[in-house]
Design an enzyme around this catalytic site. Structure first.
Site, short mmCIF file in Angstrom:
data_model
loop_
_atom_site.label_atom_id
_atom_site.label_comp_id
_atom_site.label_asym_id
_atom_site.label_seq_id
_atom_site.Cartn_x
_atom_site.Cartn_y
_atom_site.Cartn_z
N GLU A 562 43.14 30.70 -105.39
CA GLU A 562 42.75 30.51 -104.02
C GLU A 562 41.56 31.33 -103.91
OE1 GLU A 562 41.79 30.26 -100.56
OE2 GLU A 562 43.58 29.24 -100.91
N GLY A 595 38.28 27.67 -107.47
CA GLY A 595 39.23 26.82 -108.16
C GLY A 595 38.49 25.90 -109.32
N ASP A 612 44.46 20.60 -103.58
CA ASP A 612 45.14 20.63 -101.96
C ASP A 612 44.07 19.65 -101.45
OD1 ASP A 612 46.46 21.01 -99.71
OD2 ASP A 612 46.58 23.22 -99.97
#
Length: 785
Positions: A562, A595, A612
């Site tokens: 994250e 990421g 995601d």
């Protein structure tokens, strides 16, 4: 005969004056053009370096800091060289050529940088070595050309040969013109060039601009010839340095202006769409205000208000206006509507710039008087040697700006948030006015400053804390607000969404009402793999998706990356009851890093990688839909590994989806496509790509029998699971453009599309989604179960 001599002298004087005016016009044009190319470079470098350092605010601040440090060091170097050189314009011509040459590595960055992270590896990436390497790369790439840019003004004013109708320091005019050019360069790149061309041609065009500027500087050198006499004695260097109080005030001016700009940018993004274009409009408005201030001081330099006597009222007024700007922001925000879209990108940039000018413009303009006023008061315009002080003043101002931006990011925003942060900056301006007041103004001003300080303290204690970073309609459900470099994160308890995480008042990172859908984003790809022991998640948000993997006994390790510290803290503090306690589970490891960079550091590491849902138009987020990212994902997979890319179809149009699909198929020979749910309210599609294996429905059936997730209707049996299957697309069946780190196709197109159409954009949901899906399925050759 005497009349003929006078006529010849008069004609010679006219020609000499015309030549001087022509040369002066070239100098002013070079100042304008230099500002334009410098800010164009800064904008492009900041975006380009995201591909190397990641999309975090920390990475942007690192590039920003190196740029300002380079300008400061260049100004200091210029102040030293100004005593030593007799042909300053020839030096400036060489500096422009050097800028072009030193910018080439950044131009070619996507073609050489990707090999760094596999060599470094994931553990060293997130350790001290990774941070050190990023800093070193930033310094090596950004600092040297920025140093060359900082040479311009100190060398340009060296023994200024042009007469002036006003007794105004020529440095003031060059500073004002250079700043105005910066605005035009910024807007030209953001509003016209990048939306039409990719990064490579735009950056190449700016490099050619540097070479054209080099030719212009060389022409000025030929026209002026040698100037003055070189003086390299230590005494001459000390004599040309401004007094210490002026240097301190120059640094303080840069510090407070940059801290204000950083917070103003994040505040504006609470209202404007989170895209590449919004920061450019804000930065352009701030620089335009500073240019206006510089022109006003240059025009009125001999008036009392723009000398030392005007310093205290300027600082006191700037402090009050900055402290009051959050109130003005909330008063005007309801009057401007970006949600319904704009007629064109230019109109959007104009509207946003006007809004910023109305809210922050008065404060920035008044505060912007400080530095040119200091520069004007620290020397004598008619004394050539005093003009050499400009290099020292600009160096102090640049170093102060660097420190101000860092303090705003690291201290003011995390501790106070944007509203109170501006209040603190306003109070610091008043402290500066208080310090200056006894020596240069009447004692009555001390009482005025005391009253202003009391007013700002009242704002900080009783008014600004009551202002929130979410829409007024959401305030009743507000549970907590947290602030950081990435912006403001709100935790909501909403009747429709449940507990939700809202970033910058615009983007819902996750909500408990959609827990089943979020967990399903983990279950679907994990069920497709026969033995998903090692799993990676790109994006954490609430942690509900990553927590879904804990329900699979086959999963031994989970790594979730994250980008935001604020988000990871909120996931652990407010969503533990909904994310299976993933933040504290022994099987899970949470990494705070970009990421794409983090994934590129891995090789043969994971059985399943799950990406995601990301905002397509978010700054830097389009990189997660590039060919280069998909190549990194394939390298990070084990031999039979599976990569799952979730796409928010409710934020995409057909062209954007097809570009992502085509980019995916450049790396994976086949894409198996699943939908997250059969509902059309907020549809999401998952593109599944194997490194070397392929879809096996028998393995899926066995995994369904062994996994305790049958509370979800789609996982009761194989038949229900197959209702989520759309079909397969093979490489070569889709044509068209692809999304790369160089062309920024998705980020720019999605950002422009969102700006033009707003929340009414014809994305895929409802009947539009149903009709599109039927049409798309007809084009697929589905694999039979």
């Amino acid at each position: 005969m005497f009349d003929n001599v006078k006529w010849c002298m008069r004609e010679s004087g006219k020609k000499s004056m015309q030549a001087a005016r022509s040369t002066l016009a070239i100098v002013y044009a070079l100042a304008f053009f230099g500002g334009a190319t410098a800010l164009a470079h800064q904008l492009l470098w900041t975006r380009r370096m995201v591909d190397l350092l990641g999309a975090s605010a920390g990475s942007a601040a690192r590039v920003f800091g190196c740029f300002f440090l380079g300008l400061a060091l260049g100004a200091m170097l210029g102040a030293i060289l100004a005593n030593r050189v007799r042909r300053p314009w020839r030096w400036l011509a060489a500096a422009e050529v050097v800028i072009a040459c030193l910018s080439v590595p950044i131009l070619l960055l996507p073609w050489w940088a990707d090999g760094i992270w596999p060599w470094l590896g994931p553990d060293r990436l997130i350790g001290p070595l990774g941070g050190t390497l990023k800093t070193v790369l930033s310094v090596l790439l950004v600092l040297p050309p920025a140093v060359m840019m900082g040479l311009f003004l100190p060398l340009a004013v060296r023994d200024w040969p042009f007469p002036s109708a006003r007794k105004t320091d020529p440095g003031l005019w060059l500073y004002a013109i250079n700043t105005a050019g910066a605005v035009m360069g910024l807007l030209a790149v953001a509003a016209w060039m990048l939306p039409r061309f990719s990064m490579l041609p735009v950056m190449t065009f700016i490099l050619i601009g540097n070479l054209i500027a080099a030719i212009g500087c060389y022409v000025v050198d030929l026209l002026l010839g040698p100037v003055g006499q070189a003086n390299t004695t230590p005494e001459s260097l000390r004599a040309n340095r401004p007094a210490q109080p002026y240097l301190i005030m120059a640094a303080a001016s840069g510090f407070l202006i940059m801290a204000t700009e950083v917070i103003a940018l994040l505040m504006t993004q609470l209202l404007a769409p989170m895209s590449f274009f919004a920061p450019a409009a804000v930065l352009g408005s701030v620089i335009a205000a500073l240019a206006f201030s510089a022109f006003v001081v240059a025009l009125g330099a001999q008036r009392l208000f723009f000398r030392e006597a005007g310093l205290v009222p300027i600082l006191a007024s700037a402090g009050l206006l900055i402290a009051l700007s959050p109130l003005l922001f909330h008063a005007l925000a309801p009057q401007i509507d970006f949600a319904s879209g704009s007629r064109s990108l230019f109109i959007f940039l104009l509207q946003l710039s006007l809004f910023v000018a109305l809210v922050f413009g008065p404060a920035i303009i008044v505060a912007g008087f400080w530095f040119p006023l200091i520069a004007n008061a620290s020397g004598q315009p008619d004394e050539p040697r005093s003009r050499l002080r400009w290099g020292w003043l600009l160096a102090a101002n640049g170093l102060g700006g660097l420190l101000g931006a860092e303090i705003a990011y690291r201290v003011l925003l995390p501790l106070f948030g944007p509203h109170q942060g501006l209040g603190v900056i306003g109070f610091v301006y008043l402290i500066a006015a208080w310090i200056c007041a006894p020596s240069i103004t009447k004692p009555a001003w001390l009482w005025t400053i005391r009253f202003a300080m009391a007013l700002i303290i009242g704002l900080l204690l009783f008014v600004l804390p009551r202002l929130h970073t979410v829409h007024p309609s959401l305030v009743p459900g507000l549970v907590a607000e947290q602030h950081g470099r990435e912006g403001s994160l709100a935790i909501m308890d909403d009747p429709r969404m449940g507990r939700a995480m809202v970033l910058q008042n615009q983007y819902v990172l996750g909500a408990t009402a959609a827990s089943a859908e979020a967990a399903r984003q983990a279950h679907i790809p994990l069920l497709l793999h026969p033995a998903p022991r090692h799993v990676a998640f790109i994006g954490l948000a609430t942690g509900i998706t990553a927590g879904g993997a804990l329900m699979h006994e086959a999963v031994e390790t989970i790594e979730a990356v994250e980008i935001s510290h604020v988000v990871t803290r909120a996931a652990g503090e407010w969503f533990t009851d909904y994310n299976q306690g993933v933040m504290k589970d022994d099987r899970a490891r949470i990494v705070v890093e970009d990421g794409r960079t983090w994934l590129a550091a891995h090789a043969d590491a994971f059985d399943v990688i799950i990406s995601d849902l990301f905002l397509p138009w978010g700054p830097g987020e389009g990189r997660l839909f590039t060919v280069e990212h998909f190549e990194a994902a394939r390298r990070a997979l084990r031999e039979d590994g599976l990569f799952c890319l979730w796409l928010p179809m409710y934020q995409l149009n057909n062209d954007q989806f097809m570009v992502i699909l085509n980019s995916f198929l450049r790396v994976f020979p086949e894409a198996q496509i699943f939908r997250r749910e059969t509902s059309a309210a907020a549809p999401a599609l998952g593109l599944m790509g194997w490194r070397s294996a392929e879809l096996n429905w028998h393995d899926v059936q066995q995994r369904l029998a062994l996994t305790e997730i049958n509370r979800d209707e789609y996982f009761e049996d194989l038949y229900q699971f197959q209702t989520l299957y759309i079909g397969a697309v093979e490489r070569g069946t889709v044509s068209g453009p692809v999304n790369t780190l160089d062309n920024l196709w998705i980020e720019l197109d999605a950002g422009r599309y969102r700006i033009l159409f707003g929340e009414s954009a014809p994305y895929f949901y409802g009947d539009r989604w149903t009709h599109w899906l039927e049409s798309f399925q007809q084009q697929l050759v589905a694999r039979s179960p």
